[in-house]
Design an enzyme around this catalytic site. Structure first.
Site, PDB file in Angstrom:
ATOM      1  N   LYS A 148      43.767  61.055  44.199  1.00 36.92           N
ATOM      2  CA  LYS A 148      44.896  60.248  44.683  1.00 36.92           C
ATOM      3  C   LYS A 148      46.169  60.633  43.952  1.00 36.92           C
ATOM      4  CE  LYS A 148      46.084  55.329  45.365  1.00 36.92           C
ATOM      5  NZ  LYS A 148      45.575  53.954  45.210  1.00 36.92           N
ATOM      6  N   SER A 223      45.343  51.102  49.210  1.00 35.93           N
ATOM      7  CA  SER A 223      46.334  52.159  49.170  1.00 35.93           C
ATOM      8  C   SER A 223      45.753  53.572  49.109  1.00 35.93           C
ATOM      9  CB  SER A 223      47.240  51.945  47.959  1.00 35.93           C
ATOM     10  OG  SER A 223      46.515  52.041  46.752  1.00 35.93           O
ATOM     11  N   SER A 247      42.121  48.508  46.690  1.00 35.87           N
ATOM     12  CA  SER A 247      42.645  49.767  47.218  1.00 35.87           C
ATOM     13  C   SER A 247      41.674  50.939  47.208  1.00 35.87           C
ATOM     14  CB  SER A 247      43.922  50.166  46.466  1.00 35.87           C
ATOM     15  OG  SER A 247      44.991  49.347  46.854  1.00 35.87           O
TER      16      SER A 247
END
Length: 518
Positions: A148, A223, A247
């Site tokens: 990420k 996210s 997330s």
């Protein structure tokens, strides 16, 4: 006394003056966003917690290694890739080379922000192969991973999914990334996300909205949407996500893959941009539970291990009808109850439990993350707000208007909540809940239909994941069925702090009991 919203109407301009925030013309946007979160704000205003205010973050807990299993020649997935690369180290770059090509071919998913180049992969693979010949174990040799883009990865710019000038490439790895690379993993690229990790849709105005590879047109969640999409598309089997309110688990559920939020701080957060520092967790998103377990063990600095699933005979499974099951879409309820029935037929004992106070979780989460995120990004709000997307900017702005007493009250109530969960977990071994109240909503949706009415998207999507961020407990989602339109549905398994391997092993057994996901 005026309604809370009326008080905000009268106060926001003055509060902006008090803090010296120069963009008072935006008060309409602040009030519109505050109206969305009025239920949470009214709850926090009325709370009367009993705990004293202490250290704000959940206490770190060491996760035991007992219950994990050594990797065998029969292990599949990422472990099998690494085994083949150790047998032929000269071919260690091949899996990552294929993943890089697949990522390029699936650019339509907008899962990645920055991809590696072939030369860097070849060089990293050659270096890892040299270490193997020198005697290093390398349990992930040649395994391609995605990270990420909220974490520092040497050689990659860390954009945090945000706007403004592209940063220079990082010179060091985040701690979890460093451990994976030391184990022989090869970074294919850094993944797209909801900007600054402050949202649940991965609709990113700077890098494009992530597409759900299972069902384009429906949200991939956020996210960590790019990480989940990269795994769901088969580009990689392993990806790193971060989780402040869900997330990791939200996008994993929406994309039909496995997502694991470990116990707070068992996986180090060093090198990851904070959002809510007392809530943030780092963990794996993976193709299956065994892969998630292997990745977790390496990131946590434990001996490389995988799951040891066994029949669930005698396992005490806590079921909290109130809050976790009382307002669900029909397809979610059907799939999750079917999964629980499988556990019971395998010998698990279902234990009805009460979780008093859990209904305040949304209020505690909202006030905590608003204060912590705004504090972190205040300088940017003042000096370069135009580099922020509209939704993230207004969320950061309203953090200036919440009284400090509310933040302190939220932390005292978190302590009460954690103590309540700790008491309950002495009576059961794991909790089983839905991951989301609804199947993945359509892309662009701002509400979801629940109980015959439209509710804010965060109410439908975050409500069942956030309690385990507030308490620091380990929680995992795995796909358990398909709902309307064939959309994936996730079941969530949570455990007491430190019981990470119990959660992983129970999840692996349930995964084996469930029919194969298409």
């Amino acid at each position: 006394m005026h309604d809370l919203y009326q008080r905000f109407e009268h106060a926001v301009d003055g509060l902006a003056d008090l803090t010296g925030y120069p963009y008072r013309d935006r008060s309409h946007a602040w009030l519109e966003r505050l109206r969305v979160n009025l239920p949470e704000l009214r709850t926090i205003e009325a709370l009367q917690p009993t705990a004293q205010l202490g250290y704000l973050a959940p206490p770190s807990a060491r996760a035991t290694v007992e219950g994990g299993a050594e990797i065998t020649d029969h292990t599949q997935g990422a472990a099998a890739i690494a085994r083949e690369c150790r047998a032929s180290p000269e071919r260690a770059a091949e899996p990552a080379r294929a993943a890089l090509a697949a990522a390029g071919e699936r650019g339509d998913l907008r899962a990645f922000i920055t991809l590696s180049d072939l030369a860097a992969i070849e060089a990293a693979a050659a270096g890892a192969a040299h270490r193997l010949r020198a005697g290093a174990a390398l349990p992930l040799l040649g395994v391609p991973i995605a990270v990420k883009d909220l974490m520092s990865v040497a050689g990659f710019p860390q954009t945090n999914g945000s706007g403004g000038p592209t940063p220079a490439p990082a010179t060091r790895d985040a701690a979890a990334v460093a451990r994976l690379r030391a184990a022989g993993a090869l970074v294919v690229g850094t993944t797209n996300l909801h900007e600054l990790a402050y949202g649940i849709t991965s609709e990113n105005p700077h890098h494009g909205s992530v597409v759900n590879p299972r069902h384009p047109g429906y949200t991939p969640g956020g996210s960590s949407g790019g990480s989940a999409a990269a795994v769901a598309a088969g580009i990689v089997r392993l990806a790193i996500g971060t989780d402040t309110a869900g997330s990791i688990r939200i996008p994993a559920s929406c994309c039909g893959v496995v997502g694991f939020k470990p116990t707070f701080d068992v996986v180090p957060r060093d090198g990851a941009l904070p959002l809510g520092a007392s809530l943030d967790h780092v963990g794996p998103i993976a193709a299956d539970v065994a892969d998630a377990a292997l990745m977790y063990s390496v990131m946590a600095g434990q001996p490389a291990r995988t799951v040891r699933p066994r029949p669930l005979a005698g396992l005490r499974v806590g079921i909290a009808d109130h809050y976790f099951f009382d307002t669900l879409a029909d397809d979610v309820a059907h799939s999750v109850h079917a999964a629980i029935d499988l556990m019971q037929r395998d010998g698990a004992i279902l234990v009805p439990i009460a979780l008093p106070g859990v209904e305040a979780s949304a209020a505690l989460q909202f006030v905590t993350v608003c204060a912590e995120a705004t504090d972190l990004h205040t300088k940017r709000l003042r000096e370069a707000p135009e580099t922020l997307g509209a939704d993230v900017r207004v969320r950061l702005e309203i953090g200036q208007f919440l009284p400090a007493t509310w933040y302190a009250r939220a932390q005292r109530a978190r302590a009460d909540l954690a103590a309540m969960f700790a008491t309950v977990m002495r009576e059961v071994d794991v909790l089983v809940t839905p991951t989301l109240r609804v199947a993945p909503p359509p892309s662009g949706a701002r509400t979801a239909r629940l109980g015959g009415r439209d509710v804010p998207l965060h109410t439908a999507v975050v409500a069942l994941t956030m309690p385990f961020n507030l308490t620091g407990m380990p929680a995992l989602t795995l796909p358990c069925g398909h709902g309307e339109h064939g959309l994936p549905i996730g079941v969530q398994i949570a455990g007491a702090c430190g019981d990470d391997w119990r959660v992983l092993n129970v999840a692996a057994r349930l995964e084996a009991l469930l029919p194969p996901m298409r």
